[in-house]
Design a protein around this motif. Sequence first.
Motif, PDB file in Angstrom:
ATOM      1  N   ASP A  35       0.822  -1.213   0.000  1.00 50.66           N
ATOM      2  CA  ASP A  35       0.000   0.000   0.000  1.00 50.66           C
ATOM      3  C   ASP A  35       0.852   1.256   0.000  1.00 50.66           C
ATOM      4  N   LEU A  36       0.581   2.130  -0.976  1.00 54.82           N
ATOM      5  CA  LEU A  36       1.235   3.436  -1.053  1.00 54.82           C
ATOM      6  C   LEU A  36       0.309   4.562  -0.617  1.00 54.82           C
ATOM      7  N   GLU A  37      -0.933   4.240  -0.290  1.00 53.28           N
ATOM      8  CA  GLU A  37      -1.915   5.295  -0.037  1.00 53.28           C
ATOM      9  C   GLU A  37      -2.067   5.597   1.457  1.00 53.28           C
ATOM     10  N   ASP A  38      -3.157   5.122   2.067  1.00 48.32           N
ATOM     11  CA  ASP A  38      -3.530   5.558   3.414  1.00 48.32           C
ATOM     12  C   ASP A  38      -2.474   5.275   4.479  1.00 48.32           C
ATOM     13  N   SER A  39      -1.720   4.190   4.338  1.00 44.28           N
ATOM     14  CA  SER A  39      -0.781   3.797   5.390  1.00 44.28           C
ATOM     15  C   SER A  39       0.544   4.547   5.322  1.00 44.28           C
ATOM     16  N   VAL A  40       0.719   5.416   4.323  1.00 46.17           N
ATOM     17  CA  VAL A  40       1.991   6.125   4.142  1.00 46.17           C
ATOM     18  C   VAL A  40       1.784   7.626   4.360  1.00 46.17           C
ATOM     19  N   PRO A  41       2.473   8.230   5.327  1.00 51.36           N
ATOM     20  CA  PRO A  41       2.360   9.675   5.539  1.00 51.36           C
ATOM     21  C   PRO A  41       2.849  10.452   4.311  1.00 51.36           C
ATOM     22  N   PRO A  42       2.313  11.636   4.079  1.00 52.69           N
ATOM     23  CA  PRO A  42       2.705  12.421   2.897  1.00 52.69           C
ATOM     24  C   PRO A  42       4.212  12.621   2.766  1.00 52.69           C
ATOM     25  N   ALA A  43       4.895  12.815   3.864  1.00 49.99           N
ATOM     26  CA  ALA A  43       6.327  13.085   3.793  1.00 49.99           C
ATOM     27  C   ALA A  43       7.141  11.863   3.375  1.00 49.99           C
ATOM     28  N   LEU A  44       6.528  10.675   3.421  1.00 48.69           N
ATOM     29  CA  LEU A  44       7.270   9.446   3.116  1.00 48.69           C
ATOM     30  C   LEU A  44       6.839   8.803   1.798  1.00 48.69           C
ATOM     31  N   LYS A  45       6.041   9.487   1.018  1.00 47.37           N
ATOM     32  CA  LYS A  45       5.521   8.894  -0.226  1.00 47.37           C
ATOM     33  C   LYS A  45       6.649   8.485  -1.171  1.00 47.37           C
ATOM     34  N   GLU A  46       7.625   9.338  -1.372  1.00 43.49           N
ATOM     35  CA  GLU A  46       8.696   9.026  -2.312  1.00 43.49           C
ATOM     36  C   GLU A  46       9.524   7.840  -1.830  1.00 43.49           C
ATOM     37  N   GLU A  47       9.814   7.812  -0.540  1.00 40.70           N
ATOM     38  CA  GLU A  47      10.554   6.686   0.030  1.00 40.70           C
ATOM     39  C   GLU A  47       9.749   5.393  -0.107  1.00 40.70           C
ATOM     40  N   ALA A  48       8.442   5.465   0.081  1.00 38.66           N
ATOM     41  CA  ALA A  48       7.577   4.293  -0.032  1.00 38.66           C
ATOM     42  C   ALA A  48       7.603   3.734  -1.452  1.00 38.66           C
ATOM     43  N   ARG A  49       7.581   4.616  -2.445  1.00 32.71           N
ATOM     44  CA  ARG A  49       7.649   4.144  -3.846  1.00 32.71           C
ATOM     45  C   ARG A  49       8.939   3.380  -4.096  1.00 32.71           C
ATOM     46  N   ARG A  50      10.026   3.873  -3.556  1.00 32.41           N
ATOM     47  CA  ARG A  50      11.313   3.215  -3.756  1.00 32.41           C
ATOM     48  C   ARG A  50      11.345   1.850  -3.065  1.00 32.41           C
ATOM     49  N   LEU A  51      10.870   1.802  -1.836  1.00 31.29           N
ATOM     50  CA  LEU A  51      10.895   0.543  -1.093  1.00 31.29           C
ATOM     51  C   LEU A  51       9.957  -0.496  -1.701  1.00 31.29           C
ATOM     52  N   ALA A  52       8.826  -0.047  -2.219  1.00 29.12           N
ATOM     53  CA  ALA A  52       7.806  -0.980  -2.710  1.00 29.12           C
ATOM     54  C   ALA A  52       8.292  -1.839  -3.863  1.00 29.12           C
ATOM     55  N   GLU A  53       9.306  -1.407  -4.566  1.00 30.18           N
ATOM     56  CA  GLU A  53       9.796  -2.207  -5.694  1.00 30.18           C
ATOM     57  C   GLU A  53      10.225  -3.598  -5.240  1.00 30.18           C
ATOM     58  N   GLU A  54      10.785  -3.692  -4.038  1.00 35.03           N
ATOM     59  CA  GLU A  54      11.245  -4.986  -3.521  1.00 35.03           C
ATOM     60  C   GLU A  54      10.088  -5.968  -3.364  1.00 35.03           C
ATOM     61  N   PHE A  55       8.895  -5.458  -3.074  1.00 36.39           N
ATOM     62  CA  PHE A  55       7.736  -6.315  -2.848  1.00 36.39           C
ATOM     63  C   PHE A  55       7.494  -7.247  -4.020  1.00 36.39           C
ATOM     64  N   PHE A  56       7.736  -6.774  -5.221  1.00 34.26           N
ATOM     65  CA  PHE A  56       7.413  -7.545  -6.422  1.00 34.26           C
ATOM     66  C   PHE A  56       8.538  -8.466  -6.873  1.00 34.26           C
ATOM     67  N   THR A  57       9.677  -8.400  -6.209  1.00 31.88           N
ATOM     68  CA  THR A  57      10.783  -9.294  -6.538  1.00 31.88           C
ATOM     69  C   THR A  57      10.791 -10.543  -5.677  1.00 31.88           C
ATOM     70  N   LEU A  58       9.945 -10.579  -4.635  1.00 28.43           N
ATOM     71  CA  LEU A  58       9.941 -11.699  -3.701  1.00 28.43           C
ATOM     72  C   LEU A  58       9.101 -12.855  -4.228  1.00 28.43           C
ATOM     73  N   PRO A  59       9.489 -14.090  -3.881  1.00 29.99           N
ATOM     74  CA  PRO A  59       8.698 -15.244  -4.327  1.00 29.99           C
ATOM     75  C   PRO A  59       7.333 -15.263  -3.687  1.00 29.99           C
ATOM     76  N   SER A  60       6.359 -15.740  -4.434  1.00 30.01           N
ATOM     77  CA  SER A  60       4.990 -15.809  -3.945  1.00 30.01           C
ATOM     78  C   SER A  60       4.459 -17.206  -4.176  1.00 30.01           C
ATOM     79  N   THR A  61       3.312 -17.511  -3.577  1.00 28.31           N
ATOM     80  CA  THR A  61       2.697 -18.806  -3.835  1.00 28.31           C
ATOM     81  C   THR A  61       2.244 -18.869  -5.288  1.00 28.31           C
ATOM     82  N   LYS A  62       2.018 -20.063  -5.766  1.00 25.61           N
ATOM     83  CA  LYS A  62       1.778 -20.278  -7.189  1.00 25.61           C
ATOM     84  C   LYS A  62       0.583 -19.495  -7.714  1.00 25.61           C
TER      85      LYS A  62
END
Length: 313
Positions: A35-62
């Motif tokens: 989530d980049l919306e409600d759970s992220v304070p306005p001052a941290l939006k840019e940092e959140a976008r950068r961190l979120a990229e890792e989420f999609f590189t992790l293995p997931s269930t089939k």
Amino acid sequence: MRFTRYCRSLLSTPAMAVERYTKSHQSGADIAMVDLEDSVPPALKEEARRLAEEFFTLPSTKLARSAVRINTLSGPDGLCDLIAITRYRVKPDLVLIPMAESPRDIEIAAGAIGAHCPETEFLAVVETPLGIEHAPAIAAAGHRLRGLVFGSADYAFAVGARLSWEALAHARARVVNSARAAGVEAMDAPFFEVTDLAGLRREAQLARDFGFSGKIAVHPRQLSLINETFSPDEALLERARRVVAAGLENGRSVTVVDGVMVGMPFFEASQRLIEQFDPPRPDDRPRPEIPHDLREHPQDQAPTDPPSHATEK
């Protein structure tokens, strides 16, 4: 009732909570979302976008899908989110578009990610009075849109309603009807009382009976109950097997199963139900399938369980 593994459940993880990313993918949710919306304070939006990229590189269930909820497209953060997504090494399967109020929101998102994310699909979150009014048009906004999500908290606040099933029944019915009329999925809002599993079961069953495909979870402990509620039980699967067997035996002919006259729509729906929820086990004999020329719908469309008391005309 309709059942599908596409979106029985969705679990959200704040983009800043990197330590929870792996657990989200392994939680059992059909959709694991950062989530980049409600759970992220306005001052941290840019940092959140950068961190979120890792989420999609992790293995997931089939069968799990990875998703991201962007910020509303009425402000710059939503567009910045979409631009960031196009630069991710691994693209999300789904983008949730919050506060959707017209088909234009879907068009803007599609234009922003363009050819950079050719496989990425959308879920539109309908959570304002204007969004509810325009739900039919939003649901039909394009091939990337796979479903509507009802946002109960924001909608209830906007109209001054209680956050109860009865108070929001009209809005929920409109979301479901709009989604089904457009041939897309419908997901219900979360049940916010994390420790009240009896209340969750009641609301999930109501949502299923209303026609929703699934429900959002606010905590991992809710997932097993949600997945169970939005899955067919063994009795329904056994009946589907009998319907498929009758269809194979009789071809295109109308026949009778358990005292009910059934035909092609029943055969197709039962076959899809088995494909998604009753896969062969290693010790099973291969199951014969209804030939593709007997099917009219894509296999990933939400299956429909044949009515237990109906006569096909």
